[in-house]
Design an enzyme around this catalytic site. Structure first.
Site, PDB file in Angstrom:
ATOM      1  N   HIS A  11     -15.095  21.421 -11.163  1.00 21.78           N
ATOM      2  CA  HIS A  11     -13.424  21.560 -11.500  1.00 21.78           C
ATOM      3  C   HIS A  11     -12.458  20.803 -10.748  1.00 21.78           C
ATOM      4  O   HIS A  11     -12.961  19.790 -10.115  1.00 21.78           O
ATOM      5  CB  HIS A  11     -12.980  23.108 -10.992  1.00 21.78           C
ATOM      6  CG  HIS A  11     -13.279  23.232  -9.424  1.00 21.78           C
ATOM      7  ND1 HIS A  11     -14.461  23.412  -8.919  1.00 21.78           N
ATOM      8  CD2 HIS A  11     -12.452  22.888  -8.620  1.00 21.78           C
ATOM      9  CE1 HIS A  11     -14.381  23.476  -7.451  1.00 21.78           C
ATOM     10  NE2 HIS A  11     -13.114  23.244  -7.251  1.00 21.78           N
ATOM     11  N   ASP A  13      -9.122  20.197  -8.543  1.00 27.31           N
ATOM     12  CA  ASP A  13      -8.188  20.665  -7.823  1.00 27.31           C
ATOM     13  C   ASP A  13      -6.903  20.228  -7.805  1.00 27.31           C
ATOM     14  O   ASP A  13      -6.659  19.161  -7.277  1.00 27.31           O
ATOM     15  CB  ASP A  13      -8.944  21.005  -6.516  1.00 27.31           C
ATOM     16  CG  ASP A  13      -9.921  21.976  -6.119  1.00 27.31           C
ATOM     17  OD1 ASP A  13      -9.799  23.095  -6.328  1.00 27.31           O
ATOM     18  OD2 ASP A  13     -10.981  21.464  -5.714  1.00 27.31           O
ATOM     19  N   LYS A 209       1.544 -13.815 -12.503  1.00 32.05           N
ATOM     20  CA  LYS A 209       2.030 -14.199 -11.170  1.00 32.05           C
ATOM     21  C   LYS A 209       3.099 -12.857 -10.935  1.00 32.05           C
ATOM     22  O   LYS A 209       3.941 -12.217 -11.786  1.00 32.05           O
ATOM     23  CB  LYS A 209       3.058 -15.158 -11.436  1.00 32.05           C
ATOM     24  CG  LYS A 209       3.654 -15.514  -9.832  1.00 32.05           C
ATOM     25  CD  LYS A 209       4.678 -16.551  -9.949  1.00 32.05           C
ATOM     26  CE  LYS A 209       5.079 -17.076  -8.568  1.00 32.05           C
ATOM     27  NZ  LYS A 209       5.824 -15.939  -8.004  1.00 32.05           N
ATOM     28  N   ASP A 211       5.628 -10.505  -8.320  1.00 32.43           N
ATOM     29  CA  ASP A 211       6.840 -10.674  -7.508  1.00 32.43           C
ATOM     30  C   ASP A 211       6.518  -9.730  -6.399  1.00 32.43           C
ATOM     31  O   ASP A 211       7.099  -8.443  -6.121  1.00 32.43           O
ATOM     32  CB  ASP A 211       8.020 -10.383  -8.050  1.00 32.43           C
ATOM     33  CG  ASP A 211       9.227 -10.755  -7.300  1.00 32.43           C
ATOM     34  OD1 ASP A 211       8.972 -11.601  -6.297  1.00 32.43           O
ATOM     35  OD2 ASP A 211      10.496 -10.687  -7.972  1.00 32.43           O
ATOM     36  N   GLU A 354       7.614 -13.024 -14.614  1.00 37.53           N
ATOM     37  CA  GLU A 354       7.656 -14.209 -13.800  1.00 37.53           C
ATOM     38  C   GLU A 354       7.129 -15.378 -14.294  1.00 37.53           C
ATOM     39  O   GLU A 354       7.291 -16.444 -14.567  1.00 37.53           O
ATOM     40  CB  GLU A 354       7.453 -14.070 -12.082  1.00 37.53           C
ATOM     41  CG  GLU A 354       8.330 -13.682 -11.291  1.00 37.53           C
ATOM     42  CD  GLU A 354       8.285 -14.136  -9.876  1.00 37.53           C
ATOM     43  OE1 GLU A 354       8.296 -15.087  -9.416  1.00 37.53           O
ATOM     44  OE2 GLU A 354       7.734 -13.204  -9.221  1.00 37.53           O
TER      45      GLU A 354
END
Length: 554
Positions: A11, A13, A209, A211, A354
């Site tokens: 199960h 939780d 790239k 940041d 970027e």
């Protein structure tokens, strides 16, 4: 927020913080992203907050015996009413911001008032997904995402964690990794050049790239150390990253990557991350851990077990990294494309990111501070780090601070590169002014490059480093259209060497590489000479210009 527990009956939780404890609900079939699904959720005993990071095999004979993984982790925000009111009323509305579960949810109690003599029966609720942008009729989230957000293991694999770790070490040995000690806290991360490689070079791997801030993570058993590029410790600033690294299967591992914070559009934001970087008080760190969640994007593996991987080719290190960092939680392996970075570049154009980093697939890990053409940044918008050398006053509400004067080192001399005012909001100015005032000095820390300051200027000691985005350089060596990105604590002022030279630091003299290490290493690009009157041989009076004239002649 949610465990997967393979006990007598498997199960999930669901655990929600209410009043300093975790209210727990066992969901036999797991959460569903389909609003039409109504999943049974049986209320169980409360747990302490520390239980959110629990991941282990509960031994036989104990209550709940069996493996349990941290299936999801994140934040919860209650809507419409407080959590206490919702529990009492039998309807709990909340919003999740996890790695897997996001958006609006509800828990609705179905057992009604308990009848006399039935006080011991567990409460039964229904877990419902509200219809929003995170709902999905076609996805089965529990089947698609079976792995832990901490260790990256499935609940079945948790029992075999030791064997899996041994297998990674054996694979490292097969690939040629030698036994050797790697001290993560003393590693100088490998740095990128800024020119010399295209987007379709065969033999290169292309990554996004990011940041963020560069971090080397060093795990020794249960001890984890996070270090900035400068060697300064960052462990206490990012406790969730330290916990996630600690949960990785190998007992000994050294990782290299970047810690990143994302804005509301899902893009990396250094300004958002800056709040985490500058938080020092434990209470602030705990608060910001919730307000500004971060991810450690790992792109290199330097050591595993007793093996030093730095001399292995990057492609081999990436192969091992994929076996060590497999989850999609706070620590994630940064993916890549091989041989052709153009699709990644197109994605950057579309999403306004970027740029791309191109890495030679067969390159070893070469520590900084020298930069090598094995790793090259290809950026859409220029971005560099500069030393703050003063500030000028502005107009109206910006009379305290209109712009920052920024500079960089050129041939050992600090040269002013212009003023940066964009990106400085009032809240940021409130944070900056106390620090700037403490650093104020009477004399200018740089001799050349200053621009006018109609309303006055205050000089400061060159100790702060600012991240700046800009379009290009002007003819007089100043930044064009600069935008302040935040202060950096992981960069030393003397490392700020951005200049108008076309190839910048990508032109590596000799590159510190012997012919047997890299026979095909090339230095490419054009070089703009500066200060040609600088005297190299005082006795003879020969200058840099004389030397260059001689080279040209022969």
């Amino acid at each position: 927020m949610c465990h997967l527990h393979d006990a007598r009956r498997r199960h999930w939780d669901l655990r929600l913080e209410v009043g300093g404890t975790l209210k727990s609900f066992a969901v036999p079939r797991g959460p569903s992203l389909r609003p039409k699904d109504k999943r049974l959720a049986v209320r169980t005993e409360d747990h302490p907050l520390s239980y959110l990071d629990f991941e282990d095999v509960i031994p036989e004979g104990s209550y709940g015996a069996g493996p349990m993984i941290a299936w999801d982790r994140g934040r919860v925000r209650y809507v419409e009413r407080s959590a206490e009111e919702g529990l009492a009323a039998g309807k709990l509305d909340f919003e999740l911001a996890g790695h897997k579960l996001r958006g609006r949810w509800a828990l609705v109690k179905t057992s009604g008032r308990r009848e006399p003599g039935r006080e011991g029966e567990p409460e039964q609720w229904l877990l419902l997904k509200k219809g929003d942008a995170w709902a999905d009729e076609d996805r089965d989230i529990v089947a698609e995402e079976p792995l832990s957000v901490l260790s990256g293991l499935s609940v079945e694999e948790l029992r075999e964690a030791s064997a899996i770790a041994e297998g990674v070490e054996e694979r490292a040995a097969e690939l040629g990794a030698k036994v050797g000690e790697v001290e993560g806290r003393r590693v100088h991360p490998m740095l990128c050049a800024t020119d010399g490689v295209g987007l379709s070079e065969r033999g290169f791997l292309y990554e996004l790239k990011l940041d963020g801030v560069r971090i080397v993570a060093d795990k020794r058993g249960d001890e984890v150390t996070l270090s900035y590029r400068t060697g300064r410790t960052a462990t206490f600033s990012y406790p969730e990253i330290a916990r996630a690294v600690r949960a990785l299967v190998p007992r000994r591992v050294v990782l290299d990557g970047e810690i990143v914070a994302f804005d509301q559009t899902g893009k990396p934001s250094f300004q958002r991350l800056a709040r985490r970087i500058h938080a020092t008080r434990p209470a602030d760190v705990r608060r910001l851990e919730v307000e500004v969640p971060v991810v450690y994007a790992v792109f290199d593996l330097l050591a595993v077990g007793e093996r030093d991987l730095r001399r292995l080719p990057l492609a081999a290190r990436k192969e091992l990294l994929a076996e060590v960092v497999r989850g999609k939680g706070s620590v994630r392996a940064l993916d890549h494309l091989a041989d052709d970075g153009r699709p990644l570049w197109a994605f950057c154009e579309e999403m306004d990111l970027e740029g791309v980093v191109a890495k030679r697939a067969d390159s070893p890990y070469r520590e900084g501070p020298r930069r090598y053409l094995d790793w090259v940044k290809v950026k859409r918008e220029r971005e560099d780090d500069f030393v703050v050398v003063g500030w000028t006053r502005g107009e109206g509400g910006r009379s305290r601070l209109g712009a920052l004067d920024v500079a960089s080192f050129e041939d050992g001399e600090l040269v002013v590169r212009g003023k940066v005012g964009s990106g400085l909001g009032e809240a940021l100015i409130d944070e900056l002014m106390p620090t700037l005032s403490e650093l104020a000095v009477a004399e200018a820390p740089a001799e050349r490059g200053w621009v006018g300051a109609k309303r006055g200027r205050t000089f400061v000691r060159p100790e702060l480093v600012a991240n700046v985005r800009y379009q290009s350089w002007t003819d007089d060596g100043h930044l064009r259209a600069p935008v302040f990105g935040g202060l950096r604590v992981d960069i030393e002022p003397q490392d700020c060497t951005a200049s108008p030279r076309p190839t910048d630091e990508a032109l590596i003299e000799e590159a510190g590489t012997s012919s047997d290490e890299r026979p095909d290493t090339r230095v490419v690009g054009r070089l703009t000479l500066t200060n040609q009157r600088k005297v190299f041989w005082p006795d003879e009076g020969y200058t840099k210009g004389d030397l260059c004239d001689y080279y040209e002649a022969i």
